[in-house]
Design an enzyme around this catalytic site. Structure first.
Site, mmCIF file in Angstrom:
data_model
loop_
_atom_site.group_PDB
_atom_site.id
_atom_site.type_symbol
_atom_site.label_atom_id
_atom_site.label_comp_id
_atom_site.label_asym_id
_atom_site.label_seq_id
_atom_site.Cartn_x
_atom_site.Cartn_y
_atom_site.Cartn_z
ATOM 1 N N HIS A 1 -15.808 1.086 -4.510
ATOM 2 C CA HIS A 1 -14.389 1.018 -4.174
ATOM 3 C C HIS A 1 -14.019 -0.262 -3.437
ATOM 4 O O HIS A 1 -12.848 -0.561 -3.270
ATOM 5 C CB HIS A 1 -14.001 2.240 -3.335
ATOM 6 C CG HIS A 1 -12.545 2.533 -3.316
ATOM 7 N ND1 HIS A 1 -11.817 2.781 -4.462
ATOM 8 C CD2 HIS A 1 -11.660 2.621 -2.296
ATOM 9 C CE1 HIS A 1 -10.553 3.019 -4.135
ATOM 10 N NE2 HIS A 1 -10.431 2.926 -2.840
ATOM 11 N N TYR B 1 0.840 -1.204 0.000
ATOM 12 C CA TYR B 1 0.000 0.000 0.000
ATOM 13 C C TYR B 1 0.875 1.255 0.000
ATOM 14 O O TYR B 1 0.991 1.934 -0.982
ATOM 15 C CB TYR B 1 -0.969 -0.008 1.181
ATOM 16 C CG TYR B 1 -2.003 1.085 1.086
ATOM 17 C CD1 TYR B 1 -3.093 0.937 0.248
ATOM 18 C CD2 TYR B 1 -1.865 2.272 1.800
ATOM 19 C CE1 TYR B 1 -4.044 1.953 0.120
ATOM 20 C CE2 TYR B 1 -2.804 3.298 1.678
ATOM 21 C CZ TYR B 1 -3.893 3.131 0.840
ATOM 22 O OH TYR B 1 -4.823 4.135 0.711
ATOM 23 N N SER C 1 -6.337 0.806 -4.665
ATOM 24 C CA SER C 1 -6.468 2.229 -4.404
ATOM 25 C C SER C 1 -5.088 2.884 -4.511
ATOM 26 O O SER C 1 -4.475 2.856 -5.573
ATOM 27 C CB SER C 1 -7.111 2.453 -3.039
ATOM 28 O OG SER C 1 -7.574 3.769 -2.909
ATOM 29 N N ASP D 1 -17.464 3.185 -8.584
ATOM 30 C CA ASP D 1 -16.451 3.679 -7.653
ATOM 31 C C ASP D 1 -16.421 5.201 -7.730
ATOM 32 O O ASP D 1 -15.976 5.777 -8.712
ATOM 33 C CB ASP D 1 -15.074 3.094 -8.009
ATOM 34 C CG ASP D 1 -14.026 3.366 -6.933
ATOM 35 O OD1 ASP D 1 -14.262 4.264 -6.098
ATOM 36 O OD2 ASP D 1 -12.995 2.685 -6.924
#
Length: 717
Positions: free
Chosen positions: A677, A478, A558, A642
């Protein structure tokens, strides 16, 4: 169905890869038209040939989505073991899951899923009574795509307000019910976004939202968040704006909470995802003014507790790893703060319950929990059930027992009942899952990134796996927004590891594992550090024979989708498979959609300076796909609803890859319809998604059958 025999007794049957070259699946990509859109940044022209895909409401975009999905599923349908993966995911997923209980009024409430339900159901029971269904989100829509996204009770438990999301959207609807009868009191508040519910007595509550944007509500920019008070029995149109309604009060994110004693309203206001102003309002005085606690956004600060007018605040002001300070509501500004629990070398998270503070520290991403009294005296260290992640340490002030959870990468989450006075706890609930944690191991390693920084990574796999460079491996990351990746169990990762797969998670810079300094080291003009950390993690796995390039996949969602996109465009030679999910991929325009401008704290924007523009353009995945380059086999995933990271990011990236890819590796996009999302995605859709993702990954690593066929044979009826 037979019970699972111990994994140690199973013989791992590795699928032999073909010695002759396998004929690739022919992909007929849809033609994606190009337009002549050009933007100029500081004298530099940048072409944007797929700008038209940003219009999520156009028939042309809708047709493109259908054509891309047809092409993608034509490919996925030909993967010989895709259905086996789906069946195995369903079988392992099908066990009862229980959330930690919590008390409201005369009832104890808890979330439960009986196995394959699309959404968790809220149950309740009185002491000595039978459990009953309180709310069943599976009844909200026929296809399971309407989800429960928030539930808040009045202090006495007599009323509850809950929020629902339709199709995965961040826009919510609110419904108020009588808790005892479950009858609707008010139906329905609309257009609530990025908000919780905070009750003031039982007469009304506070919530936040934006004005509905002109144009598409899924992609149009929203940047003035407003705090409202809704009084029961009045129309929403009459809701009073408490904060955010003037140009002086304009902020992108505004939230509020009422203190447990209902004396104060605390308001947080932010222009980005980091840093906030803080105000308080005395609710005992009808016309009280807002009192500033902090009038700048140079820190992340919030009120965790109050005793009368004494306030306890958690802050990283002058304390990158956070600390607790005390002050008085009559004069609460920082010059009157006193340290209560000072900063340590480890990052702090705080909960309260039963008249105590519980400080959870991350020690190399692993939980350590300490209990303090209200004088700041250490009562005890809570000895956790193992090495991993603990959560839920907190409850109401008068309760002397509450529940916490514990998990790690190879241990499904269990609940424990904790006595705040004795420090003793007992296991309240343990999942009955056909997965034996003892057959797997997790180990933490520290590797060296490009600039010499030591980065931790936890690697999990089945005991006995031979480190021969041929293990299918997923490297997940991430690296942003001060978010920490701590050990937690995942059913899909369990299925991956059953197949002899290795699952590796590095704690990249940009995250919060080592406090604010670690976060800042992966932002703006230092964002490349995050990609370098991820690349170094891949190189470590290869150099130490966990895997090799041919068996390595990278995955992230993301901001993690940006991570994958940047890594594969910078180092297309590094991995075999790339899996960017709901990614932020057009870095020159991300801030023009929905609330994206709030991410500028981490990214900067292409408009703020020539230096920042050049830096961002240098790694923006959409702008760094090069003609004639052999990229990894890529499966881009996104949702057509999203409205956080709009799907145009993924659409553009896929179009660029399909136009410029050299070689035979497929570059596909899988677009989930009526999905957002990720939060609230129905279980049925999640299972289908991961059967496709894992099927695509293993197939493009050269497998024609699953590596561990014995698992499938053992579980057949």
């Amino acid at each position: 169905m037979r019970k699972l025999i111990p994994f140690a007794a199973l013989i791992l049957i590795a699928a032999c890869k073909e010695t002759t070259k396998r004929e690739p699946i022919v992909v007929n990509y849809p033609t994606t038209k190009k337009v002549d859109t050009v933007d100029t940044y500081f004298g530099t022209e940048v072409k944007d040939p797929y700008r038209w895909l940003e219009d999520d409401r156009s028939e042309e975009t809708e047709a493109w989505v259908k054509e891309q999905n047809a092409s993608t599923f034509n490919y996925l349908d030909k993967i010989p073991f895709r259905e086996d993966l789906k069946n195995r995911l369903e079988k392992l997923w099908n066990y009862e899951k229980l959330g930690s209980p919590f008390k409201e009024g005369d009832y104890t409430y808890f979330y439960k899923n009986d196995g394959l339900q699309n959404q968790y159901v809220v149950y309740r029971k009185k002491e000595g009574g039978e459990e009953e269904v309180f709310l069943d989100p599976n009844t909200f829509s026929e296809d399971g795509t309407t989800s429960l996204m928030g539930l808040q009770f009045t202090k006495d438990g007599s009323k509850a307000a809950y929020l629902i999301s339709e199709g995965g959207s961040d826009w919510r609807k609110g419904i108020v019910i009588n808790s005892e009868s479950r009858e609707i009191v008010e139906d329905t508040l609309v257009d609530i976004k990025f908000s919780g519910i905070s009750w003031k007595g039982d007469k009304g509550f506070f919530y936040s939202s934006y004005d509905k944007p002109k144009g598409s509500e899924l992609s149009a920019k929203t940047d003035q968040h407003k705090l409202y008070y809704h009084e029961l029995g009045t129309p929403q149109s009459q809701d009073k704006i408490i904060f955010g309604g003037t140009p002086e009060e304009k902020h992108r994110y505004v939230g509020a909470s009422v203190s447990e004693d209902e004396k104060y309203l605390f308001i947080s206001a932010s222009t980005s995802t980091s840093g906030n102003k803080l105000f308080l309002k005395d609710l005992t005085e009808p016309n009280s003014e807002l009192i500033p606690i902090l009038d700048h956004t140079d820190s992340d600060t919030y009120v965790i507790e109050n005793v009368g007018s004494k306030l306890y605040l958690v802050t990283n002001m002058d304390a990158p790893n956070k600390k607790i300070v005390i002050t008085d509501a009559s004069n609460p500004t920082p010059d009157n703060w006193e340290d209560f629990i000072p900063e340590t070398e480890n990052v702090l998270t705080v909960g309260t319950g039963g008249g105590y503070f519980f400080t959870e520290y991350m020690v190399d991403a692993i939980s350590q929990v300490l209990q303090y009294d209200y004088d700041g005296k250490l009562v005890r260290e809570v000895r956790l059930p193992g090495v991993g992640s603990a959560g839920g340490f907190g409850g109401k002030k008068e309760e002397k027992e509450f529940y916490f959870s514990f998990t790690n990468y190879n241990t499904p989450s269990s609940s424990y009942k904790y006595n705040v006075e004795t420090g003793e706890y007992e296991q309240y609930w343990k999942p009955e899952i056909d997965f034996n944690p003892e057959d797997y191991e997790s180990k933490q390693v520290f590797y060296t990134s490009k600039d010499g920084t030591k980065v931790p990574m936890i690697i999990t796999y089945k005991k006995g796996v031979e480190l021969n460079g041929k293990n299918p491996t997923i490297l997940y990351g991430y690296g942003g927004f001060n978010i920490s990746l701590t050990p937690s169990f995942s059913i899909v990762n369990a299925v991956w590891m059953e197949q002899g797969g290795v699952y590796a998670v590095p704690n990249l810079r940009g995250g919060g594992e080592y406090g604010k300094k670690w976060h800042i080291a992966g932002t703006k003009l230092q964002k490349q550090n995050v990609f370098d950390d991820f690349i170094a993690a891949a190189e470590f796995l290869i150099e130490n024979n966990y895997t090799s390039k041919e068996y390595l996949a990278i995955r992230g969602g993301s901001n993690g989708g940006l991570l994958v996109g940047a890594t594969m465009t910078q180092r297309p030679d590094l991995v075999q498979v790339a899996l960017p999910a709901v990614g932020v991929l057009d870095m020159l325009r991300y801030h023009t959609f929905t609330a994206g401008a709030g991410w500028a704290y981490d990214y900067g924007t292409s408009e703020e300076s020539e230096e920042m523009f050049n830096y961002i353009k240098g790694y923006s995945p959409v702008h760094n796909v090069k003609e004639g380059t052999a990229y990894p086999a890529t499966l881009v995933t996104t949702g057509d609803h999203d409205d956080r990271v709009v799907p145009a990011h993924s659409f553009k990236f896929a179009a660029e890859l399909q136009e410029k890819q050299a070689g035979e590796n497929p570059t596909l996009i899988r677009i989930e319809t009526n999905a957002g999302h990720g939060a609230g995605t129905p279980v049925s859709k999640t299972i289908e998604q991961y059967a496709d993702i894992f099927g695509f990954t293993l197939f493009n690593m050269g497998y024609d059958q699953l590596p561990n066929q014995s698992i499938l044979k053992e579980f057949k009826d």
